[in-house]
Design a protein around this motif. Structure first.
Motif, mmCIF file in Angstrom:
data_model
loop_
_atom_site.group_PDB
_atom_site.id
_atom_site.type_symbol
_atom_site.label_atom_id
_atom_site.label_comp_id
_atom_site.label_asym_id
_atom_site.label_seq_id
_atom_site.Cartn_x
_atom_site.Cartn_y
_atom_site.Cartn_z
ATOM 1 N N TRP B 69 0.837 -1.199 0.000
ATOM 2 C CA TRP B 69 0.000 0.000 0.000
ATOM 3 C C TRP B 69 0.881 1.262 0.000
ATOM 4 O O TRP B 69 0.652 2.187 -0.772
ATOM 5 C CB TRP B 69 -0.925 -0.019 1.236
ATOM 6 C CG TRP B 69 -1.811 1.184 1.360
ATOM 7 C CD1 TRP B 69 -2.908 1.478 0.599
ATOM 8 C CD2 TRP B 69 -1.675 2.260 2.301
ATOM 9 N NE1 TRP B 69 -3.462 2.664 1.013
ATOM 10 C CE2 TRP B 69 -2.727 3.174 2.060
ATOM 11 C CE3 TRP B 69 -0.768 2.541 3.330
ATOM 12 C CZ2 TRP B 69 -2.900 4.337 2.797
ATOM 13 C CZ3 TRP B 69 -0.942 3.709 4.065
ATOM 14 C CH2 TRP B 69 -1.987 4.586 3.796
ATOM 15 N N ILE B 70 1.909 1.263 0.855
ATOM 16 C CA ILE B 70 2.805 2.423 0.940
ATOM 17 C C ILE B 70 3.513 2.631 -0.402
ATOM 18 O O ILE B 70 3.584 3.765 -0.920
ATOM 19 C CB ILE B 70 3.867 2.214 2.064
ATOM 20 C CG1 ILE B 70 3.179 2.184 3.424
ATOM 21 C CG2 ILE B 70 4.924 3.314 2.025
ATOM 22 C CD1 ILE B 70 4.080 1.684 4.556
ATOM 23 N N LEU B 71 4.014 1.545 -0.973
ATOM 24 C CA LEU B 71 4.736 1.662 -2.245
ATOM 25 C C LEU B 71 3.794 2.101 -3.370
ATOM 26 O O LEU B 71 4.195 2.799 -4.299
ATOM 27 C CB LEU B 71 5.431 0.339 -2.589
ATOM 28 C CG LEU B 71 6.502 -0.109 -1.583
ATOM 29 C CD1 LEU B 71 7.137 -1.417 -2.013
ATOM 30 C CD2 LEU B 71 7.596 0.954 -1.408
ATOM 31 N N THR B 72 2.539 1.693 -3.272
ATOM 32 C CA THR B 72 1.553 2.120 -4.263
ATOM 33 C C THR B 72 1.293 3.624 -4.155
ATOM 34 O O THR B 72 1.166 4.307 -5.174
ATOM 35 C CB THR B 72 0.234 1.335 -4.070
ATOM 36 O OG1 THR B 72 0.528 -0.049 -4.117
ATOM 37 C CG2 THR B 72 -0.759 1.663 -5.165
ATOM 38 N N VAL B 73 1.233 4.098 -2.915
ATOM 39 C CA VAL B 73 1.066 5.549 -2.706
ATOM 40 C C VAL B 73 2.248 6.285 -3.353
ATOM 41 O O VAL B 73 2.077 7.276 -4.074
ATOM 42 C CB VAL B 73 0.983 5.887 -1.189
ATOM 43 C CG1 VAL B 73 1.020 7.389 -0.964
ATOM 44 C CG2 VAL B 73 -0.277 5.294 -0.576
ATOM 45 N N ALA B 74 3.463 5.754 -3.113
ATOM 46 C CA ALA B 74 4.674 6.381 -3.667
ATOM 47 C C ALA B 74 4.631 6.397 -5.191
ATOM 48 O O ALA B 74 4.925 7.420 -5.827
ATOM 49 C CB ALA B 74 5.911 5.630 -3.185
ATOM 50 N N LYS B 75 4.239 5.287 -5.774
ATOM 51 C CA LYS B 75 4.204 5.186 -7.235
ATOM 52 C C LYS B 75 3.159 6.161 -7.809
ATOM 53 O O LYS B 75 3.417 6.867 -8.783
ATOM 54 C CB LYS B 75 3.867 3.747 -7.631
ATOM 55 C CG LYS B 75 4.005 3.486 -9.110
ATOM 56 C CD LYS B 75 3.695 2.055 -9.431
ATOM 57 C CE LYS B 75 3.622 1.868 -10.943
ATOM 58 N NZ LYS B 75 3.163 0.543 -11.298
ATOM 59 N N HIS B 76 2.012 6.188 -7.155
ATOM 60 C CA HIS B 76 0.922 7.053 -7.591
ATOM 61 C C HIS B 76 1.338 8.523 -7.554
ATOM 62 O O HIS B 76 1.121 9.286 -8.496
ATOM 63 C CB HIS B 76 -0.266 6.786 -6.668
ATOM 64 C CG HIS B 76 -1.449 7.652 -6.928
ATOM 65 N ND1 HIS B 76 -2.074 7.707 -8.141
ATOM 66 C CD2 HIS B 76 -2.110 8.505 -6.114
ATOM 67 C CE1 HIS B 76 -3.084 8.560 -8.067
ATOM 68 N NE2 HIS B 76 -3.126 9.062 -6.854
ATOM 69 N N LYS B 77 1.968 8.908 -6.455
ATOM 70 C CA LYS B 77 2.421 10.300 -6.325
ATOM 71 C C LYS B 77 3.458 10.633 -7.404
ATOM 72 O O LYS B 77 3.449 11.723 -7.970
ATOM 73 C CB LYS B 77 3.048 10.530 -4.944
ATOM 74 C CG LYS B 77 2.017 10.738 -3.855
ATOM 75 C CD LYS B 77 2.693 11.059 -2.540
ATOM 76 C CE LYS B 77 1.665 11.306 -1.458
ATOM 77 N NZ LYS B 77 0.872 12.519 -1.680
ATOM 78 N N SER B 78 4.342 9.686 -7.669
ATOM 79 C CA SER B 78 5.405 9.921 -8.655
ATOM 80 C C SER B 78 4.827 10.068 -10.057
ATOM 81 O O SER B 78 5.243 10.950 -10.817
ATOM 82 C CB SER B 78 6.406 8.766 -8.634
ATOM 83 O OG SER B 78 6.874 8.570 -7.336
ATOM 84 N N ILE B 79 3.888 9.211 -10.393
ATOM 85 C CA ILE B 79 3.270 9.299 -11.726
ATOM 86 C C ILE B 79 2.538 10.635 -11.875
ATOM 87 O O ILE B 79 2.633 11.301 -12.899
ATOM 88 C CB ILE B 79 2.317 8.100 -11.966
ATOM 89 C CG1 ILE B 79 3.147 6.821 -12.089
ATOM 90 C CG2 ILE B 79 1.463 8.297 -13.214
ATOM 91 C CD1 ILE B 79 2.352 5.540 -12.065
ATOM 92 N N ASN B 80 1.826 11.025 -10.814
ATOM 93 C CA ASN B 80 1.121 12.323 -10.854
ATOM 94 C C ASN B 80 2.099 13.484 -11.024
ATOM 95 O O ASN B 80 1.843 14.417 -11.778
ATOM 96 C CB ASN B 80 0.320 12.521 -9.559
ATOM 97 C CG ASN B 80 -1.008 11.797 -9.620
ATOM 98 O OD1 ASN B 80 -1.373 11.256 -10.665
ATOM 99 N ND2 ASN B 80 -1.705 11.757 -8.506
ATOM 100 N N ALA B 81 3.238 13.389 -10.319
ATOM 101 C CA ALA B 81 4.243 14.459 -10.413
ATOM 102 C C ALA B 81 4.787 14.542 -11.835
ATOM 103 O O ALA B 81 4.984 15.632 -12.378
ATOM 104 C CB ALA B 81 5.373 14.204 -9.428
ATOM 105 N N LEU B 82 5.009 13.385 -12.408
ATOM 106 C CA LEU B 82 5.539 13.328 -13.771
ATOM 107 C C LEU B 82 4.540 13.934 -14.758
ATOM 108 O O LEU B 82 4.903 14.720 -15.634
ATOM 109 C CB LEU B 82 5.811 11.857 -14.127
ATOM 110 C CG LEU B 82 6.858 11.554 -15.177
ATOM 111 C CD1 LEU B 82 8.206 12.122 -14.766
ATOM 112 C CD2 LEU B 82 6.992 10.043 -15.348
ATOM 113 N N LYS B 83 3.268 13.578 -14.581
ATOM 114 C CA LYS B 83 2.216 14.102 -15.465
ATOM 115 C C LYS B 83 2.134 15.615 -15.336
ATOM 116 O O LYS B 83 2.030 16.331 -16.319
ATOM 117 C CB LYS B 83 0.855 13.495 -15.092
ATOM 118 C CG LYS B 83 0.641 12.104 -15.636
ATOM 119 C CD LYS B 83 -0.759 11.652 -15.264
ATOM 120 C CE LYS B 83 -0.948 10.176 -15.590
ATOM 121 N NZ LYS B 83 -2.122 9.638 -14.913
ATOM 122 N N LYS B 84 2.175 16.080 -14.084
ATOM 123 C CA LYS B 84 2.071 17.510 -13.821
ATOM 124 C C LYS B 84 3.240 18.238 -14.477
ATOM 125 O O LYS B 84 3.067 19.266 -15.123
ATOM 126 C CB LYS B 84 2.076 17.750 -12.304
ATOM 127 C CG LYS B 84 1.684 19.147 -11.899
ATOM 128 C CD LYS B 84 1.507 19.234 -10.400
ATOM 129 C CE LYS B 84 1.313 20.699 -10.016
ATOM 130 N NZ LYS B 84 2.197 21.148 -8.985
#
Lengths: 430, 168
Positions: B69-84
């Motif tokens: 779950w924690i790693l999924t949060v990290a991945k999700h945040k990173s993908i969002n940052a990249l998109k932004k």
């Protein structure tokens, strides 16, 4: 530079780069509210659900099994019959056989089970060799004694379905089978009979599945026991480790996973690595052929065709699986055909030779693919027939025909064993 | 380390448990973020953001799989940052950085890590980083949604590429 040097340096670089300061993080945490932010909740839950769904479909099954295992472990301890089963490994494996035992066969699915049989092929003892194995035989270990080994396989197979160890949702259900004579040495006839029974059951139950030949090597018994597994499962893991070494890849199964990993998972990984190796070798060989052809033609043919070939060669570089190779095969062969038609004199011969060699190689890949898939092909056909039967029983033909109907009902078919499992659970509660 | 038990303590705002979690998982979280965004500074920020979210949201976590779950949060945040970042980056930047994504690799990153960030494709890079941060092949397979055999294979391929580049 060795592979281990790269890994060590990489670990060191990562270590240097990783942030350490907890205090800075804590200062931020202290300043944020722990109240749920509504907007973000949805976003996070969606992501967590998306990523964990697949895992937890399997994980749910594992959780279920673990719960049952815990419950049964407690029950067994209370009635005091734990010792006989639990002492199996400590006693160095299958010792102290019942009188009249001719031999035993081992079944590894994870669960792991030992079934002893007498000269008439009747069951003289059934032992669960690990927690899942104990769960699987709970309540039937005594009733199976005196039954034929065929009946025992029948009952154990059905229990595997009820508890989700075999599932319609999986394309690689797998059981590892070996048989050993009481006097030592393997009982090939019995092993073959049991494997055949499992194969037939997979087909009859419309499941994808394979019964693999195991090796119950007594020399591996001690090492296997150290991991809490039996010798044939350990032998399969050794085969897997030898395969990864030959391929020059790192093992994807860590030692602490030996006890819990199912035969299905080991088998899947071995098959996948085999497929990747075939695909990789084939794509490298084709690339080489195309390069040789290009050199031999020495720029005498329209450059545009070579640009197209270049694009296909790049796709080949990435293609490792059979499906990826199949996608590239057709455009590649038709491009070579066009090239051959346009070429003159010796050039035509060069292109023709390349096209034939590439074609033969792709046929070889297709044959390998069929070999790898043969084990489950019959089961697939049977299952498809069942779907078709159900489809024809519908009063009105659905829009889109069988394919669309199958897609619509896929989930139902994949989950129909869940109902059976719940039935069993209810009976267990009673 | 039983992460699921730790989750219960963190949900009750136990600072010591949170610090322990940070010690045990910071490298994993950082490697997930770095594998996606490729920039050390950005990955550091995202690592911190991930843990802040974990602190805020652990009360909502149920069941098992806390580490995933924690790693999924990290991945999700990173993908969002990249998109932004992509949305905010001028088009001509992409023309130069098409192969490398939208963040630049820091100049002071270690040589092997820098090579991995620059030369490996998305899956290979993430596999190499997560594997060397201590994640099992099975866990990586679950994170990336690919079979475990592919993880082993791509890892070996990535190391071969790195070897070639570092020696060349």
């Amino acid at each position: 530079m060795k592979k281990s040097d790269i890994e060590r340096q990489l670990k060191n670089d990562l270590h240097q780069a990783t942030p350490t300061a907890f205090d800075e993080l804590w200062a931020k945490c202290e300043n944020v509210s722990t109240e749920t932010e509504k907007e973000y909740v949805l976003e996070l839950e969606t992501v967590a659900a998306g990523v964990e769904n697949d895992t937890h479909r399997k994980g749910g099954k594992r959780l279920f099994n673990t719960l049952i295992a815990l419950f049964l472990a407690a029950a067994l301890a209370i009635v005091g019959v734990w010792g006989a089963a639990a002492g199996w490994f400590e006693k160095g494996g299958s010792t102290g056989k019942p009188l009249g035992s001719k031999g035993y066969f081992l079944l590894d699915i994870n669960p792991s089970i030992e079934v002893d049989y007498d000269e008439n092929g009747k069951v003289s003892e059934v032992v669960g060799l690990n927690a899942d194995g104990k769960v699987l035989i709970y309540g039937i270990e005594n009733t199976l004694v005196g039954e034929t080994y065929e009946t025992a396989v029948d009952v154990l197979f059905d229990r595997c379905i009820l508890l989700g160890y075999f599932s319609a949702a999986s394309e690689t259900n797998a059981v590892l089978v070996s048989a050993t004579k009481q006097t030592g040495g393997s009982d090939e006839t019995m092993a073959e009979n049991v494997r055949k029974l499992f194969s037939e059951k997979f087909v009859n139950k419309k499941l994808y599945g394979v019964a693999l030949a195991g090796k119950d090597d007594p020399n591996l018994a001690d090492e296997a026991a150290a991991y809490g597994i039996d010798a044939q499962k350990y032998a399969l893991i050794q085969d897997y480790l030898a395969q990864v070494e030959t391929l020059g890849v790192e093992s994807g199964i860590d030692e602490d996973e030996y006890g819990e990993i199912s035969i299905r998972e080991i088998y899947e990984e071995m098959e996948e690595l085999r497929e990747l190796k075939i695909g990789d070798t084939a794509s490298d060989a084709i690339e080489e052929m195309l390069e040789e052809m290009e050199t031999a033609l020495g720029g005498r043919i329209d450059g545009g065709v070579f640009e197209e070939l270049e694009t296909l060669a790049e796709a080949l570089e990435r293609a490792k699986t059979f499906d990826e190779l199949s996608t590239i095969a057709e455009p590649l062969l038709s491009l070579l055909e066009r090239l051959e038609a346009d070429a003159q004199g010796d050039d035509k011969e060069i292109v023709r030779a390349t096209r034939e060699a590439v074609g033969m190689l792709l046929v070889g890949v297709e044959t390998d693919k069929q070999k790898l898939q043969k084990t489950t092909e019959d089961a697939y056909k049977e299952r498809e027939e069942r779907y078709k039967d159900d489809f024809h029983n519908e009063s009105e033909e659905p829009e889109g025909g069988f394919e669309a109907w199958q897609d619509q009902n896929k989930e139902h078919f994949e989950n129909d064993w869940q109902g059976k499992k719940e039935d069993w659970l209810n009976r267990f509660d009673d | 380390m039983n992460f699921d038990k730790l989750a219960l303590k963190i949900a009750e705002h136990d600072k010591r448990a949170f610090e322990l979690l940070y010690e045990q998982t910071r490298r994993l979280v950082f490697s997930v973020c770095l594998g996606v965004v490729k920039n050390q500074g950005v990955a550091e920020e995202l690592t911190q953001e991930t843990f802040v979210t974990v602190w805020q949201r652990s009360g909502e976590f149920r069941g098992n799989g806390y580490k995933t779950w924690i790693l999924t949060v990290a991945k999700h945040k990173s993908i969002n940052a990249l998109k932004k970042n992509r949305r905010e980056t001028p088009i001509d930047f992409f023309e130069n950085e098409r192969a490398g994504g939208s963040y630049e690799v820091d100049a002071d990153t270690g040589i092997v890590l820098k090579t991995a960030l620059r030369a490996l494709d998305d899956d290979e890079r993430q596999i190499v980083l997560m594997r060397n941060a201590g994640l099992k092949a099975k866990e990586i397979a679950e994170m990336l949604g690919i079979p475990r055999g592919t993880v082993s294979w791509k890892y070996a391929e990535a190391l071969k590429k790195l070897k070639k580049l570092l020696e060349g």
